[in-house]
Every structure is written in C-alpha cells, then in structure tokens.
Design an enzyme around this catalytic site. Structure first.
Site, PDB file in Angstrom:
ATOM      1  CD  GLU A   4      -2.293   1.064   2.729  1.00 50.99           C
ATOM      2  OE1 GLU A   4      -3.244   2.096   3.135  1.00 50.99           O
ATOM      3  OE2 GLU A   4      -2.200   0.196   3.705  1.00 50.99           O
ATOM      4  CE  LYS A  24      -8.593   0.773   3.293  1.00 49.72           C
ATOM      5  NZ  LYS A  24      -7.625   1.140   4.522  1.00 49.72           N
ATOM      6  CB  CYS A  84      -5.157  -0.973   4.366  1.00 48.66           C
ATOM      7  SG  CYS A  84      -4.710  -0.852   6.129  1.00 48.66           S
TER       8      CYS A  84
END
Length: 565
Positions: A312, A378, A428
């Site tokens: 990430e 995300k 994540c």
C-alpha cells in the site's frame, strides 16, 4: 376452641425461611473480584489468537470458563457487567498496538494515547456486554422478571441463546460505525478444530459454533458437579448428552476441513510480492519519498514475473506526480518482459485551477502492451486515519497523520486481468470484512480466482498486529475458497492457499521479494453465496424462541408439577 395444629405448618415455615434466605443471597451483588476475574479471562483470550499456534483449542476452554462465569450471575445487570469486563480485558490486551500507531507514529502524547486505547476498549467491550445482556433475557432470571432465585442454570436453551447472542454481538461490532471486527472469536479457529465451518457460515458463524461448543462443555461439567437439581445427583444422560453433542460438533468441524468447496481453475501465475521495509516515520518526508521510489523501482524491475505487487502507498505521491523516469522505467520493464505491475499510490483529481480533490488510497495496475492504468480505490476507509468521523476533527489534529481524509471507491470494483486470470484486490484492513470480500467474489461480472491484499502495517511496529492480520487473511481464504496473496511494507508478506494455509512467507522487517506460483480457483462456497445472512437469521430465530419459550416454558412446567401434587 383452638384450631387443630397442622403438621405441615412447621415444615412449610422452615421451607419459606430457606427460600427467602436463598432469594436474599441471590439478590446480593456479586463481589468485585467476580468482574476482575472476567476481565482477566478476557485478557487470557488474547492468547488464543495469532501468534499462538493452534489457539482454537484454547479458545474453547476460555469460552467454556466464560460461560460458567455467566451462570454465576444473578440478573441482567450482573450478566451485562460480566460480559463488559470480559470484553474490556480481551480488547485492551488484544489491540494495544493501536497505542503504538497513535503515540510513536501519530505523535499523540502518551497519556492521551493510553486513554484513547482504554476508552476504545471500553466501547468495544459493550458488544460482549450486550451479548451477555441478551442471553440473560433469553435464558434466565431477567426473562422471568426476578433475580430472587438461584443463578442461571446450564440449560439447552441457554447454550443456544449464548451462541446466538454472541454471534450477533460480534456481527454488530463489525458493522456499527463502519465496524471493527478485529479479534472476532472465529479467527482463533483458523488452525483450530472448527475451521471447517468457515466456508459455510464465515467467521461470525465459526464464533457461533465456538460459543455453542463452549456452553455445552460448561453445561456438562456443571451438571456433573450437581448444579442441576439443587445438589441432587444428575441423570447420566443430562451430563453425557451435551458432552457428546460438543464432541460431535468438533468432529464435524474437523471433517468439514477436508471438503473442497472450490476447484483449481486457469493457468498458474508466477507472482512476486514486494516488501520494502520503509520506516513509517520516514515515509512521507521528502528524502523518504525519494528513497522509497528508488527502492521500489529496483525491486519491481529486479526480474520478470507474470505479476509484481507492491505494498500500500509504496509510491507515496499523487499518481499524477510520479517522476517521469520512474514511470518510463517500470512501463518499459512491463512491456519488455510481459510483466503486469500492481503498485500502491495516492489517487486524486486535479481541477482546472490546479487544485487536487478527492484523494484516494489506490492501487494502480500496468498491463503489458496496453495503454492506461488499472485503478482500484479503497472503499472501506479507516476512521481517523483515512477519514474523519463527524465531531472528531480535534482528535485527528492531535496526531501527525498525513492525508487523513480520503474519498471512497465503489463497493464492488472490476478485478485486474493478468494473463487471462482475474485478480480481486483490496487494501489494508479491507480484508477484515469478510462479507465485503465475499460480495466482490459473488457480484463481479466475472468472478476472480485470486485475492490480493496490499497493506502497510508499519503503523503498528513489531507487534502482534502483524500476525493477527495474517490470521485474518487466512480466514478470508477459508471463507471464499480462494488463495490470498499479501504484499506488505514490513510484514507479514505471504502467500496463502485456498485452504487457508501459509505456503510461503518473508521474514518481517526485511527488504525483498517473495516469489510464488499461485493457481486461481472457481466456484462459490456457501458463505460466498449467502454471506452473513445464515448466521444472523438462525441467531435471531433461536433468540426469539428462547425468549418466548425458554425460562417461561420451564417455569410453567414447574408450576404445573407443583399444582399437580
């Protein structure tokens, strides 16, 4: 003339006095050490999660003790505070690594970071507390409207009510205020005897089964000890039946682990997972950005593969501001070696007047021989780290976290195609929401066969968070029947097969790449098809039945026997 003395009067008087004494004892508040013991038991439950090997067996023992502790309560208030104490002990010891991110990397003063951890743990403890409260209303004195009787009895409806209330409490914790399902009890079973239930009912369903088995074990032990029937010798069947049922459920979990719900599909891919070990306190400094770009350019172009994946925000700049040399070099490498590249960077939209709006935490993909970039934004953002909840701007201002307010991506986004294989990506802690991963597998126009998680985790230092997150990713593989690949900044970079087994892993806090060959799968597990609907529906039904017919039905039978004498 005096009335004749009834021979029953003296006996009934003594019985009444005994009953009143019992009722008075039951009404007395439980001692403070009862709640301290519950908190200690919750803290001990942290040991059932990673990195403890085979902690699933330990979890069964701990939950059996917790259920036994609940049977000592004398009303809904004591049940609620017992559950709250257990939950607080579990979370303050299980997510203490949040202190590391707030204090050491976020710059929050130690006292405030510690206070924030305690308050957050108290909040998370509300869910076990509410589960215990619901259980008490469906299984004991609270349903009968009185606390003046013996403590809760180990009954069948009590065991199923405990399992159902516990599962709903964990589901609610993973949903309310965007959810925080970390340390859901089912995760401890990844290497445990109940893992086979994961492809059917997911992590919350595994937690339901765990709570049921524990309650049945406690029920058998308590009945064997004479708790049932006010000290009378228990019937053999009253002890053997719950014990045998608990063993049968454990055996079913072990056997279900042998079932393959999905099938290998497609051509295996050679994948390189990169681990940069970039220090978090250097990542967003000017020199840190330059060093990170140089390091990942070297790692990406080190050797070809079908797919190369970075962690990430491995490229810690806005995608439009990536240095031209970096962009040209990795594009030339991709085209020249037929290597697809998936890298993390910051997305955003530049307006006509030069302002950047709608920042996103994104993954971008380069496909050999094709112009343009694949993009995944995300969707499930981290409160305080990636968006600011209403009314908490002051709290975020206490920390030194850059880019604390992002825009969200769509719930279901197209997968990346790599040499004919579809790859679904997440960023994540998105992979702690199993229902969202299952939805992506289920609702994508063409179902992906491989899952990839790209994450940083440097925020949490060298703590149990790294192993816990790996355990969570393994549960996603069990639930979906798909391999999961993880590219992390500091660890744990790993490859997980469709059975949830770690087949390769890099040492933490090292720089390097993990070369793995992975084959995608096809087909849907029952959990992918139905999500959490099964465990929610079953739990609500059983709680409704327990509330309507459990203690009340038992009391009616007792009154009928009394009136018949």
């Amino acid at each position: 003339m005096a009335e004749p003395i009834d021979n029953r009067t003296h006996t009934e008087t003594r019985a009444t006095e005994t009953t009143h004494a019992t009722n008075g004892a039951a009404r007395r508040a439980l001692p403070f050490w009862h709640y301290l013991a519950a908190a200690a038991l919750g803290a001990l439950n942290t040991l059932s999660f990673a990195p403890t090997p085979h902690g699933g067996w330990l979890a069964i023992a701990i939950f059996a003790l917790f259920y036994f502790w609940l049977t000592r309560t004398t009303g809904w208030k004591s049940a609620l505070f017992t559950g709250w104490a257990f939950g607080f002990g579990n979370f303050v010891s299980g997510v203490w690594w949040l202190y590391v991110s707030m204090h050491f990397y976020g710059g929050m003063p130690a006292v405030l970071a510690g206070a924030a951890l305690v308050l957050f743990s108290l909040y998370l403890g509300l869910y076990p507390a509410l589960a215990a409260l619901v259980w008490s209303f469906c299984a004991g004195h609270a349903k009968q409207g009185s606390s003046g009787e013996l403590p809760f009895s180990p009954t069948w409806h009590g065991a199923f009510a405990f399992a159902s209330a516990w599962a709903l409490g964990e589901w609610a914790r993973g949903y309310v205020f965007t959810g925080f399902p970390w340390l859901a009890s089912g995760y401890a079973q990844v290497d445990g005897p109940l893992a086979g239930f994961a492809p059917i009912v997911g992590v919350y369903g595994v937690g339901w089964v765990l709570a049921l088995v524990a309650a049945l074990v406690a029920q058998a032990v308590l009945r064997a000890g004479g708790t049932k029937g006010h000290g009378a010798s228990p019937r053999r069947g009253a002890v053997a039946t719950p014990a045998l049922l608990a063993l049968a459920v454990i055996a079913a979990g072990l056997l279900l682990s042998l079932v393959s719900w999905t099938q290998p599909s497609g051509t295996p891919l050679d994948v390189r997972l990169l681990q940069g070990n970039v220090k978090q306190d250097m990542k967003f400094s000017e020199q840190g950005m330059i060093d990170a770009l140089n390091e990942f350019q070297k790692l990406i172009t080190e050797k070809p593969a079908d797919l190369v994946v970075t962690p990430e925000t491995a490229v810690p700049v806005l995608v439009q501001e990536i240095p031209q040399k970096f962009g040209r070099d990795i594009r030339a490498f991709a085209d020249g070696t037929h290597t697809a590249i998936l890298f993390g960077a910051v997305g955003g939209t530049i307006t006509s007047d030069g302002r950047v709006v709608d920042y996103t935490n994104s993954l971008f993909g380069i496909t050999p021989g094709q112009n343009g970039l694949y993009r995944y934004d995300k969707h499930h953002l981290v409160p305080f780290g990636e968006f600011v909840p209403w009314g908490f701007r002051w709290f975020v201002n206490l920390m030194n976290i850059p880019l604390g307010d992002f825009a969200r991506g769509a719930p279901v986004q197209p997968p990346l195609r790599v040499h004919g294989e579809l790859v679904a990506v997440n960023i994540c802690y998105e992979d702690i929401f199993g229902e969202e991963i299952a939805r992506t597998v289920r609702e994508s126009p063409a179902s992906p066969g491989i899952l990839i998680n790209s994450t940083n985790l440097a925020w949490f230092g060298d703590t149990i968070a790294l192993d816990q997150h790996l355990q969570i990713a393994r549960m996603r593989s069990l639930e979906t029947g798909r391999p999961m690949l993880r590219a992390t900044n500091t660890g744990a970079t790993a490859a997980i097969d469709a059975k949830g087994r770690v087949i390769a892993r890099l040492p933490t806090f090292t720089v390097g790449s993990l070369d793995v060959k992975v084959e995608g799968t096809s087909g849907f597990t029952p959990y992918v098809t139905s999500g959490n609907n099964t465990v929610i529906a079953v739990s609500l039904l059983l709680l409704a039945l327990g509330f309507a017919f459990g203690p009340a039905f038992k009391g009616a039978k007792a009154r009928k026997r009394t009136n018949g004498k």
